[in-house]
Scaffold this motif. Structure first.
Motif, short mmCIF file in Angstrom:
data_model
loop_
_atom_site.label_atom_id
_atom_site.label_comp_id
_atom_site.label_asym_id
_atom_site.label_seq_id
_atom_site.Cartn_x
_atom_site.Cartn_y
_atom_site.Cartn_z
N MET A 1 0.98 -0.73 0.05
CA MET A 1 0.27 -0.03 -0.01
C MET A 1 0.57 0.81 -0.27
SD MET A 1 -2.85 0.63 2.95
CE MET A 1 -2.38 1.82 3.94
N ALA A 2 0.47 2.49 -0.40
CA ALA A 2 1.18 3.87 -0.53
C ALA A 2 1.01 4.34 0.73
CB ALA A 2 1.05 4.15 -2.07
N HIS A 3 1.80 5.01 1.12
CA HIS A 3 1.09 5.94 2.49
C HIS A 3 1.88 7.22 2.10
CE1 HIS A 3 3.40 1.84 4.48
NE2 HIS A 3 4.11 2.41 3.58
N ALA A 4 1.29 7.96 2.80
CA ALA A 4 1.94 9.49 2.56
C ALA A 4 2.72 9.93 3.26
CB ALA A 4 1.05 10.64 3.82
N LEU A 5 4.25 10.22 2.99
CA LEU A 5 5.46 9.98 3.46
C LEU A 5 5.31 10.51 5.18
CD1 LEU A 5 7.96 10.98 0.16
CD2 LEU A 5 7.92 8.49 2.10
N THR A 6 5.09 11.48 5.42
CA THR A 6 4.85 11.99 6.37
C THR A 6 4.25 11.18 8.16
OG1 THR A 6 2.63 13.31 5.54
CG2 THR A 6 4.99 14.39 6.16
N THR A 7 3.34 10.12 7.63
CA THR A 7 2.90 9.22 7.97
C THR A 7 3.34 7.65 8.01
OG1 THR A 7 1.28 8.59 7.41
CG2 THR A 7 0.79 10.58 9.03
N ALA A 8 4.80 7.75 7.18
CA ALA A 8 4.99 6.63 6.88
C ALA A 8 5.46 5.10 7.90
CB ALA A 8 6.34 6.44 5.96
N PRO A 9 6.17 4.31 7.80
CA PRO A 9 6.14 3.10 8.98
C PRO A 9 7.37 3.81 9.47
CG PRO A 9 5.93 2.34 7.27
CD PRO A 9 5.69 3.16 6.78
N LEU A 10 7.64 2.78 11.06
CA LEU A 10 8.98 3.11 11.88
C LEU A 10 9.93 2.11 10.95
CD1 LEU A 10 7.83 3.19 15.28
CD2 LEU A 10 8.24 4.98 13.57
N THR A 11 11.39 2.56 11.05
CA THR A 11 11.92 2.47 10.08
C THR A 11 13.07 1.39 11.12
OG1 THR A 11 13.37 3.63 11.16
CG2 THR A 11 12.72 5.24 9.32
N TRP A 12 14.29 0.23 10.30
CA TRP A 12 15.01 -0.29 10.74
C TRP A 12 15.86 0.03 12.36
CZ3 TRP A 12 20.18 0.13 11.39
CH2 TRP A 12 20.96 -0.91 11.72
N TYR A 13 16.11 1.00 11.96
CA TYR A 13 16.89 2.15 13.31
C TYR A 13 15.92 2.15 14.56
CZ TYR A 13 19.03 4.48 10.05
OH TYR A 13 20.28 5.49 8.80
N HIS A 14 14.96 2.27 14.64
CA HIS A 14 13.60 2.08 14.89
C HIS A 14 13.20 1.15 15.78
CE1 HIS A 14 11.92 5.76 13.53
NE2 HIS A 14 11.45 6.09 14.71
N ALA A 15 13.13 -0.26 14.84
CA ALA A 15 13.91 -2.05 15.21
C ALA A 15 14.94 -2.39 15.81
CB ALA A 15 12.80 -2.32 13.31
N SER B 1 7.59 12.92 -5.43
CA SER B 1 6.15 12.75 -4.96
C SER B 1 6.50 12.54 -3.45
CB SER B 1 6.07 10.92 -5.43
OG SER B 1 5.28 10.70 -4.71
N ALA B 2 4.42 12.63 -2.69
CA ALA B 2 4.62 12.60 -1.82
C ALA B 2 4.20 11.43 -1.46
CB ALA B 2 3.98 13.59 -0.85
N THR B 3 4.68 10.48 -1.62
CA THR B 3 3.99 8.75 -1.46
C THR B 3 4.54 7.96 -1.48
OG1 THR B 3 2.76 8.39 -2.80
CG2 THR B 3 2.07 9.17 -1.38
N THR B 4 5.07 6.82 -0.93
CA THR B 4 6.07 5.77 -0.79
C THR B 4 5.83 4.93 -2.21
OG1 THR B 4 6.02 5.91 1.31
CG2 THR B 4 7.08 3.71 0.61
N PRO B 5 6.57 5.20 -3.25
CA PRO B 5 6.08 3.73 -4.10
C PRO B 5 5.60 2.69 -3.91
CG PRO B 5 8.06 4.68 -4.44
CD PRO B 5 7.57 5.43 -2.81
N LEU B 6 4.89 2.18 -4.77
CA LEU B 6 4.29 0.59 -4.93
C LEU B 6 5.79 -0.23 -5.25
CD1 LEU B 6 0.97 0.80 -5.94
CD2 LEU B 6 1.03 -0.24 -3.99
N GLY B 7 5.72 -1.12 -4.73
CA GLY B 7 6.82 -2.22 -4.98
C GLY B 7 8.41 -1.33 -5.00
N LEU B 8 8.69 -1.04 -3.90
CA LEU B 8 8.99 -0.42 -3.58
C LEU B 8 10.61 -1.37 -2.69
CD1 LEU B 8 10.84 2.30 -2.14
CD2 LEU B 8 10.16 2.45 -0.17
N ARG B 9 10.62 -2.02 -2.07
CA ARG B 9 11.14 -3.85 -1.86
C ARG B 9 11.80 -4.00 -3.10
NH1 ARG B 9 10.60 -5.94 3.72
NH2 ARG B 9 8.61 -4.98 3.67
N ARG B 10 10.87 -4.17 -3.88
CA ARG B 10 11.26 -4.55 -5.61
C ARG B 10 12.41 -3.36 -5.82
NH1 ARG B 10 7.02 -6.28 -7.54
NH2 ARG B 10 6.74 -4.16 -8.39
N TRP B 11 12.31 -2.18 -6.21
CA TRP B 11 12.73 -1.43 -6.95
C TRP B 11 13.91 -0.69 -6.32
CZ3 TRP B 11 13.87 3.78 -4.71
CH2 TRP B 11 14.59 4.67 -5.96
#
Ligand SMILES: Cc1cc2nc3c(=O)[nH]c(=O)nc-3n(C[C@H](O)[C@H](O)[C@H](O)COP(=O)(O)OP(=O)(O)OC[C@H]3O[C@@H](n4cnc5c(N)ncnc54)[C@H](O)[C@@H]3O)c2cc1C
Length: 430
Positions: free
Chosen positions: A1-15, A310-320
Motif C-alpha cells: 500500500m502507498a502511504h503519505a511519507l509524513t506518516t510512513a511506518p517506522l524504520t529499521w533504526y527504530h527496530a 512524489s509525496a507517497t511511498t511508491p508501490l513495489g519499493l522493496r523490489r525497486w
C-alpha cells in the motif's frame, strides 16, 4: 500500500534499538526563554546548545523525537556542503567562503565530540567513498579534492576503478571515486535519542504529539500554540524543515521537500561482505537521483536511493530497491530486503542551508540539502550563539540569499520535469 511519507511506518533504526516511552504532550500555558519547534537533529541540537549556555528551553515535536528525516536518513556524515565550493564562493565571497567551509569542518568535529563526551552508543565510524558512475563525475571529484585542498583540507584521495576494486569496493558500477577519511557514518536515531537524553537531563522540557498550529511574534514576546497548550517565549526556533508545511509561508517557498527511500537487507554473510567492502566506508554516487549505502554494525546493507518529488511511498519499493542493490553488487542477487521506508529531505535552490530570522524573535534553520546529519548540529550551535548574544558566525550563513523555488503552485510538476531531464543526463553520462 502507498502511504503519505509524513506518516510512513517506522524504520529499521527504530527496530534496532530499545523503544523509548512516549514523552508528554503540552497541556496548558507555560513559559520559557526559548521555544524550539521540531524534534529532529536540528531542534534537539539547538535546544542542547541553548541549555549549555544556561538558557531555559521548551521543545515541541508534532509526533515523536526522530519522526522526521533525522530518524529515517542514510546515517552518512558528509564533509562540507551539498553545494559546490564555487557556489559557496559566489554566495558569500572568497573570504567568508573559507570561514563557512571551516564551519562545515566544525560540524564533523561536533558529532565526534558529542558522541565521546556523552558516551552515545551510535556506531560512529569514519571513512567515506564518493563513487563516480561516469568519467565526468570522476573529473568533478578531482576538482572537488583540489578545491577542498585550497580551503586547507587535503586528506581526500581520488582513485580510478582498478584501485577502487582492490582497495575499497568490489563493483563494476563505478569508474573510481574519492576517499575521504574524515567523513563517515552513524546510527542517526541512536545519536538523536542520545542527544535528547542529555537535553532532558539538562532540564529541557521535551513535548511530543504537540504540533504547533500558530505562532505570533511581536517586538517583545512570541506565543506558540498547540491544540491543547501554549508557550510564551522570548525567542522561537523553527526546526521543522521539510516537515514544517505551511506554518510560516515565506519559509515554505525556499525549501522543497524531496522524497528519498531506504532499504535494509537481512544480515550478509561476513565473508561475502568482506569481498564486497574492502574498507568499512559509507558510499554515495554522484548522480542526481543518487544511490547511497553502507554496512550496519550488525552486517546488513543499508541502501538508500532517491530523490523524487512524489509525496507517497511508491508501490513495489522493496523490489525497486532490490534492483538498485543488484546493479551495484550483482553478487547480492538473492538478498532479502527486510525493511523499507521513505522520508523527506529539505533542499534549497542553491543547496546551501537556509538559516535566518523572521523579525527579532523567530529563528529558523532548514534546507540542509541531504547533508543535515552533520550540518544540523552546526546550525543549532550558531543559532544558540546568536540568541545568547553573539550572532557573528550565524551571520556568515544568514547572509546567503535563498531564492524561492520557481513555479508557485506548479512547482512540483516543474521540478519533476527538471529532475526527469537530469536523471536522463545521469543515465547517458552527460
Ligand atoms: C531518506 C533520507 C535519507 C537521508 N540521508 C542522509 C544522509 O545519509 N546524510 C545526511 O547528512 N543527511 C541525510 N538526509 C537528510 C537529513 O536527514 C536531514 O537533513 C536532517 O535530518 C534534518 O534534520 P531536521 O532536524 O532539520 O529535520 P527533521 O529531522 O525532519 O525534523 C523536523 C521535525 O519537526 C517536526 N515538526 C514539523 N512541523 C512541526 C510543527 N508544526 N510542530 C511541531 N513539530 C513539527 C517533525 O515532526 C519532525 O520531527 C536524509 C534524509 C532522508 C529523508
Amino acid at each position: 500500500m502507498a502511504h503519505a511519507l509524513t506518516t510512513a511506518p517506522l524504520t529499521w533504526y527504530h527496530a534496532s534499538i530499545e523503544p523509548e516511552p512516549p514523552r508528554p504532550s503540552l497541556e496548558g500555558t507555560i513559559r520559557a526563554q526559548v521555544c524550539v519547534v521540531g524534534g529532529g537533529l536540528c531542534g534537539v541540537a539547538t535546544a542542547l546548545e541553548l541549555a549549555e549556555r544556561g538558557i531555559e528551553v521548551v521543545l515541541l515535536e508534532a509526533e515523536a523525537i526522530g519522526h522526521g528525516a533525522s530518524g529515517r536518513n542514510g546515517g552518512q556524515i558528509v564533509q562540507g556542503f551539498s553545494a559546490s565550493t564555487d557556489t559557496l564562493i559566489r554566495a558569500v565571497g572568497a573570504e567568508d567562503a573559507r570561514a563557512v567551509w571551516n564551519l562545515g569542518r566544525e560540524a564533523i568535529d561536533l558529532i565526534e565530540e558529542r558522541v565521546r563526551r556523552h558516551k552515545i552508543d551510535c556506531d560512529l565510524r569514519w571513512g567515506y567513498f564518493h563513487a563516480a558512475v561516469t568519467q565526468r563525475q570522476l573529473r568533478n571529484l578531482r576538482a572537488t579534492a583540489r578545491a577542498y585542498a585550497d580551503f586547507g583540507y587535503d586528506r581526500c584521495r581520488v582513485i580510478g576503478g582498478d584501485a577502487m576494486r582492490a582497495e575499497v569496493l568490489a563493483t563494476d558500477r563505478y569508474v573510481g571515486g574519492m576517499l575521504d577519511p574524515e567523513s563517515g557514518q552513524l546510527h542517526p536515531l541512536a545519536y538523536l535519542r542520545g542527544l535528547a537524553g542529555v537535553a532532558a537531563f539538562l532540564g529541557i522540557r521535551l513535548f511530543e504529539r504537540s504540533a504547533v498550529t500558530a505562532i505570533d511574534h511581536g517586538p517583545d514576546r512570541a506565543t506558540v500554540r498547540t491544540a491543547r497548550g501554549m508557550v510564551e517565549a522570548e525567542h522561537v526556533v523553527l526546526a521543522g524543515n521539510a516537515y514544517l508545511g505551511g506554518l510560516v509561508p515565506s519559509l515554505r517557498r525556499r525549501v522543497m521537500p524531496v522524497a528519498s527511500f531506504v532499504g535494509v537487507t537481512e544480515p550478509i554473510d561476513p565473508d561475502v561482505a568482506d569481498t564486497l567492502f574492502k574498507q568499512d566506508v559509507a558510499v554515495a554516487d554522484g548522480n542526481l537521483a543518487l544511490d547511497y549505502f553502507r554496512l550496519t554494525a550488525d552486517g546488513r546493507l543499508l541502501f538508500g536511493a532517491g530523490a523524487s518529488y512524489s509525496a507517497t511511498t511508491p508501490l513495489g519499493l522493496r523490489r525497486w530497491l532490490g534492483k538498485r542493490i543488484r546493479r551495484v553488487f550483482p553478487a547480492l542477487g538473492g538478498i532479502r530486503v527486510e525493511h523499507v521506508w521513505g522520508g523527506l529531505i529539505g533542499i534549497t535552490v542553491n543547496r546551501l542551508p537556509d538559516l535566518g530570522r523572521c523579525g527579532r524573535r523567530l529563528y529558523y534553520a532548514q534546507g540542509f540539502s541531504g547533508q543535515g546529519v552533520a550540518l544540523t548540529g552546526l546550525a543549532g550551535k550558531l543559532i544558540a550563539e546568536a540568541i545568547a548574544g553573539d550572532g557573528s558566525r550565524f551571520t556568515l550563513l544568514e547572509q546567503v540569499r535563498h531564492r524561492a523555488f520557481p513555479g508557485g503552485p506548479l512547482r512540483t510538476p516543474l521540478l519533476i520535469a527538471a529532475t526527469t531531464l537530469a536523471k536522463l543526463k545521469d543515465r547517458l553520462g552527460l
